[in-house]
Design a protein around this motif. Sequence first.
Motif, short mmCIF file in Angstrom:
data_model
loop_
_atom_site.label_atom_id
_atom_site.label_comp_id
_atom_site.label_asym_id
_atom_site.label_seq_id
_atom_site.Cartn_x
_atom_site.Cartn_y
_atom_site.Cartn_z
N GLY A 353 0.81 -1.20 0.00
CA GLY A 353 0.00 0.00 0.00
C GLY A 353 0.85 1.25 0.00
O GLY A 353 0.47 2.27 -0.55
N ALA A 354 1.98 1.19 0.65
CA ALA A 354 2.93 2.30 0.68
C ALA A 354 4.30 1.71 0.94
O ALA A 354 4.42 0.62 1.53
CB ALA A 354 2.57 3.33 1.76
N ALA A 355 5.35 2.40 0.52
CA ALA A 355 6.71 1.87 0.66
C ALA A 355 7.67 3.00 0.95
O ALA A 355 7.68 4.02 0.25
CB ALA A 355 7.12 1.12 -0.62
N VAL A 356 8.48 2.82 1.99
CA VAL A 356 9.50 3.78 2.38
C VAL A 356 10.83 3.03 2.43
O VAL A 356 10.92 1.94 3.00
CB VAL A 356 9.20 4.41 3.75
CG1 VAL A 356 10.29 5.39 4.15
CG2 VAL A 356 7.84 5.11 3.73
N ALA A 357 11.88 3.61 1.85
CA ALA A 357 13.19 2.96 1.79
C ALA A 357 14.24 3.87 2.39
O ALA A 357 14.38 5.04 1.98
CB ALA A 357 13.55 2.61 0.35
N PHE A 358 14.99 3.35 3.37
CA PHE A 358 16.21 3.99 3.85
C PHE A 358 17.35 3.43 3.00
O PHE A 358 17.73 2.27 3.17
CB PHE A 358 16.45 3.67 5.33
CG PHE A 358 15.50 4.35 6.28
CD1 PHE A 358 15.82 5.56 6.85
CD2 PHE A 358 14.30 3.77 6.60
CE1 PHE A 358 14.95 6.19 7.73
CE2 PHE A 358 13.41 4.38 7.47
CZ PHE A 358 13.74 5.59 8.05
N LEU A 359 17.87 4.22 2.10
CA LEU A 359 18.91 3.78 1.18
C LEU A 359 20.25 4.26 1.70
O LEU A 359 20.56 5.46 1.65
CB LEU A 359 18.64 4.31 -0.22
CG LEU A 359 19.60 3.85 -1.32
CD1 LEU A 359 19.60 2.33 -1.43
CD2 LEU A 359 19.23 4.48 -2.65
N GLY A 391 7.68 4.14 -7.29
CA GLY A 391 6.68 4.48 -6.29
C GLY A 391 7.18 4.48 -4.87
O GLY A 391 6.38 4.63 -3.95
N TRP A 392 8.46 4.32 -4.65
CA TRP A 392 9.01 4.32 -3.29
C TRP A 392 9.25 5.75 -2.81
O TRP A 392 9.55 6.64 -3.60
CB TRP A 392 10.35 3.58 -3.26
CG TRP A 392 10.24 2.09 -3.34
CD1 TRP A 392 10.04 1.34 -4.46
CD2 TRP A 392 10.34 1.17 -2.25
NE1 TRP A 392 10.01 0.00 -4.14
CE2 TRP A 392 10.19 -0.13 -2.78
CE3 TRP A 392 10.54 1.32 -0.88
CZ2 TRP A 392 10.23 -1.27 -1.99
CZ3 TRP A 392 10.58 0.19 -0.09
CH2 TRP A 392 10.43 -1.09 -0.63
N THR A 393 9.13 5.94 -1.51
CA THR A 393 9.63 7.14 -0.85
C THR A 393 11.03 6.83 -0.36
O THR A 393 11.21 6.00 0.52
CB THR A 393 8.73 7.55 0.33
OG1 THR A 393 7.42 7.85 -0.15
CG2 THR A 393 9.30 8.77 1.04
N VAL A 394 12.04 7.48 -0.95
CA VAL A 394 13.43 7.12 -0.72
C VAL A 394 14.07 8.15 0.21
O VAL A 394 13.99 9.36 -0.03
CB VAL A 394 14.22 7.05 -2.04
CG1 VAL A 394 15.66 6.62 -1.78
CG2 VAL A 394 13.54 6.08 -3.00
N LEU A 395 14.70 7.66 1.26
CA LEU A 395 15.43 8.48 2.20
C LEU A 395 16.90 8.09 2.12
O LEU A 395 17.28 7.00 2.56
CB LEU A 395 14.91 8.28 3.63
CG LEU A 395 13.40 8.46 3.83
CD1 LEU A 395 13.00 8.10 5.25
CD2 LEU A 395 12.99 9.88 3.50
N ARG A 396 17.71 8.94 1.54
CA ARG A 396 19.13 8.63 1.37
C ARG A 396 19.85 8.87 2.69
O ARG A 396 19.67 9.91 3.34
CB ARG A 396 19.72 9.50 0.27
CG ARG A 396 21.18 9.20 -0.03
CD ARG A 396 21.65 10.02 -1.19
NE ARG A 396 23.06 9.82 -1.45
CZ ARG A 396 23.73 10.42 -2.43
NH1 ARG A 396 23.09 11.25 -3.24
NH2 ARG A 396 25.01 10.20 -2.60
N VAL A 397 20.69 7.92 3.07
CA VAL A 397 21.34 7.94 4.38
C VAL A 397 22.85 7.99 4.19
O VAL A 397 23.42 7.21 3.41
CB VAL A 397 20.97 6.69 5.20
CG1 VAL A 397 21.57 6.78 6.60
CG2 VAL A 397 19.46 6.53 5.27
N ALA A 398 23.49 8.86 4.92
CA ALA A 398 24.95 8.93 4.99
C ALA A 398 25.38 8.70 6.43
O ALA A 398 24.57 8.78 7.37
CB ALA A 398 25.47 10.27 4.49
#
Length: 439
Positions: A353-359, A391-398
């Motif tokens: 239904g929804a997707a969030v990714a910590f990349l 369709g992902w909500t992508v959160l780029r992580v450093a």
Amino acid sequence: MTTRGRSFLAAGFTAVLCSYLLGQDALLRVGVLLAVLPLASVVLLLRTRYRVASGRRLTPHRAPAGQEARVHLRVDNVSRVPTGLLMLEDRVPYVLGPRPRFVLDRVEPRGHREVSYRVRSDLRGRYPLGPLQLRLSDPFGMCELTRAFTTADILTVVPQVQPLPPIRLAGEWTGYGDNRSRAVALAGEDDVVPRGYRHGDDLRRVHWKSTARYGELMVRREEQPLRSRATVLLDTREVGHRGTGPGSSFEWAVATAASVAVHLLERGYAVRLLTDTGLSVPETGASETGGSVSEASGLMLDTLAVVQLSDGSGLSRAEEVLRLSGEGLVVAVLGALDEEQVARLGRLRRRAGAAVAFLLDTGTWTGLRHVLPDVDPDETTTQERLLREAGWTVLRVAAGDSAAALWRLADRSAQGGGETSFTGGAARSWSAEGEGGPA
């Protein structure tokens, strides 16, 4: 015998030998006294019949990594005579600190003594404490008698859970139960509205007539309250992470997965933990465990406390699990990806239904951006774009980024369909409308 006892025994035998060679009777008496004293202490200690019981209490049983836990020991003298000098030593793994030692002078009949010590570990895991060793000593310190209890306890060091801000997520009320109003609108009260069999359905709900008609296992819909479901996908591939110890990208991923899982449980989600190896912890919630949210969170943290790096190279096993029951919200904490893995994640998005990714930009964890010439700084950006298009909500992580600050970027009410900068880090948030609704 102790060093003192062996020294007395050796001195006694030497004195007896010298008295024989020199013909000194007084020296003979001194030698006999020195030799008999440690032997008499051994006989006295062996004839001692103490009955001692012990207990151990941990506060808390689950300690976050980097924080202290206190261990309380209790020794009870259940015999009718007072004890002598007691020395206690508890076995503790080296990662928790040195072995604690205590000296108890005398415990009265039916009395008890309580002592405590602190342990601390920066590495999560399950660590045995005990068994407790007890040493009896004679009044002169000539000999010791060591006994060990058989019981031991387990201290679980769980990942650090960071409080996450409350945000609005898409797909909060999808993927659980059957809406009665919808079923009645499609059919009458007496009609049966079947649906496909899902893993975990009661076999007594199988509707055999519909099964024969459609050629697959069908079950009867039942009235159940709608409830939000979530899957936390943790990437444990060794090739996808960099760094070692508590400061590695893998430990950051585990801590973030724990924070997200606990946060969703507190918001009423039924949460399932999934790894790239296909390891799936069943959906956990207050209603599933029959207890409070803290109990459900404890079960999830116990699993994350022992998760380790895997030797896998892809996400195919996780895709198989999500393909069978991947409705609801999916939150993925991902390491370095290749084109095939990004494509698989795009297919997984269609089931959620929804997707969030910590990349995770793993090159920033050990400074690889400045050391290895073959590390493409634009590779992670390309993966962001592909996941955003899926369709992902992508959160780029450093390295050094805060999970709480990144999580705030996933708020759908604050997203405008473009790129959102994260002040103070290398994070970027991408959102777009993909298949299955807005991310």
